[in-house]
Design an enzyme around this catalytic site. Sequence first.
Site, PDB file in Angstrom:
ATOM      1  N   GLU A 124       0.808  -1.225   0.000  1.00 53.89           N
ATOM      2  CA  GLU A 124       0.000   0.000   0.000  1.00 53.89           C
ATOM      3  C   GLU A 124       0.836   1.266   0.000  1.00 53.89           C
ATOM      4  O   GLU A 124       0.323   2.359  -0.240  1.00 53.89           O
ATOM      5  CB  GLU A 124      -0.941   0.005   1.211  1.00 53.89           C
ATOM      6  CG  GLU A 124      -2.057  -1.038   1.137  1.00 53.89           C
ATOM      7  CD  GLU A 124      -3.006  -0.798  -0.022  1.00 53.89           C
ATOM      8  OE1 GLU A 124      -3.206   0.370  -0.402  1.00 53.89           O
ATOM      9  OE2 GLU A 124      -3.521  -1.780  -0.579  1.00 53.89           O
ATOM     10  N   GLU A 157       9.878 -21.575   6.916  1.00 50.43           N
ATOM     11  CA  GLU A 157       9.936 -20.752   8.117  1.00 50.43           C
ATOM     12  C   GLU A 157      11.053 -21.187   9.057  1.00 50.43           C
ATOM     13  O   GLU A 157      11.533 -20.411   9.882  1.00 50.43           O
ATOM     14  CB  GLU A 157       8.587 -20.808   8.855  1.00 50.43           C
ATOM     15  CG  GLU A 157       7.433 -20.291   8.013  1.00 50.43           C
ATOM     16  CD  GLU A 157       6.100 -20.361   8.724  1.00 50.43           C
ATOM     17  OE1 GLU A 157       6.101 -20.546   9.970  1.00 50.43           O
ATOM     18  OE2 GLU A 157       5.055 -20.243   8.065  1.00 50.43           O
TER      19      GLU A 157
END
Length: 304
Positions: free
Chosen positions: A83, A114
């Site tokens: 954004e 991970e």
Amino acid sequence: MNYWELETEQRNPRTMEMDRLSTEEILRVINQEDDSVPDAVAAEIPQIAQAVEAIVRAVRSGGRVIYVGAGTSGRIGLLDALEWPPTFGVEPGLIPVLVAGGSQATIGSAAPSEDDAAAGAAEVSAIGAGGNDAVVAIAASGVTPFVLGAVAEARRRGCTIIGLCNAPGSLLERAVDIPITPVTGPEVLTGSTRMKAGTSQKMVLNMLSTTAMVRLGKVYSNLMVDMPPSNQKLESRARRMVAQATGLDADAGGRLLDEAGGSTKVAIVMALARVGRQEAERLLERAGGFVRAAIEARDEGCGR
């Protein structure tokens, strides 16, 4: 690491009977639990303020803001970072995002990645992180190996490191310069940190990015004046912002925006400082891009 001891992995005594509740009762329980998240974030505002200042320093010195995460935490970081360019007009390269498992992990699970601390370190090395950069490391548990590996490499390279996690006393909290640790407690659904922990992470990232952009002159009043009008909706919003900031009607605001070359900032300064486009651009440059300072500089120059 004994995962059984993690705060985020504990069972929530208030939701033990969830499978026996009606649909509406389950929704009310979830909603009640979510009620605690804003208070947990509010308790961290002094730390969040330090993080904002670190981000502003990084950007002003020519550095970047690097988000690092895995799983839900990585995807929440990516969501916020995506954004920045359309909302504040910054270059995408200002906000790289390192997610365990790469782009594949943003549309599917890459859980094994991970656990790869070396991969986290390699990602930081690959983008050439350096002393002007600020790293925002995100991990609800505070023990994710990919994130900790990235933090260790960022430390070696002299980056300023901000850590966002939900487990007080975690390895991540102890490894960073500025820890932000909203304590959201056991999840409604045991261990599902996409819920309260994830909500708190998004709230904190909203605060970091928005406040940093205010401090960097990307906002006038409460208007995002560096937003590029790159589609019909955003062009309409830019015209509306010019009208709202200047008191002009929508048509006049639109014409002024055109005269300003599509720059909301320049259009507002043209109207409020009563100058042409070239002078508005000069005032903005001298004011470091801050609209209010540019207008006030014109007023002071005119002795008003």
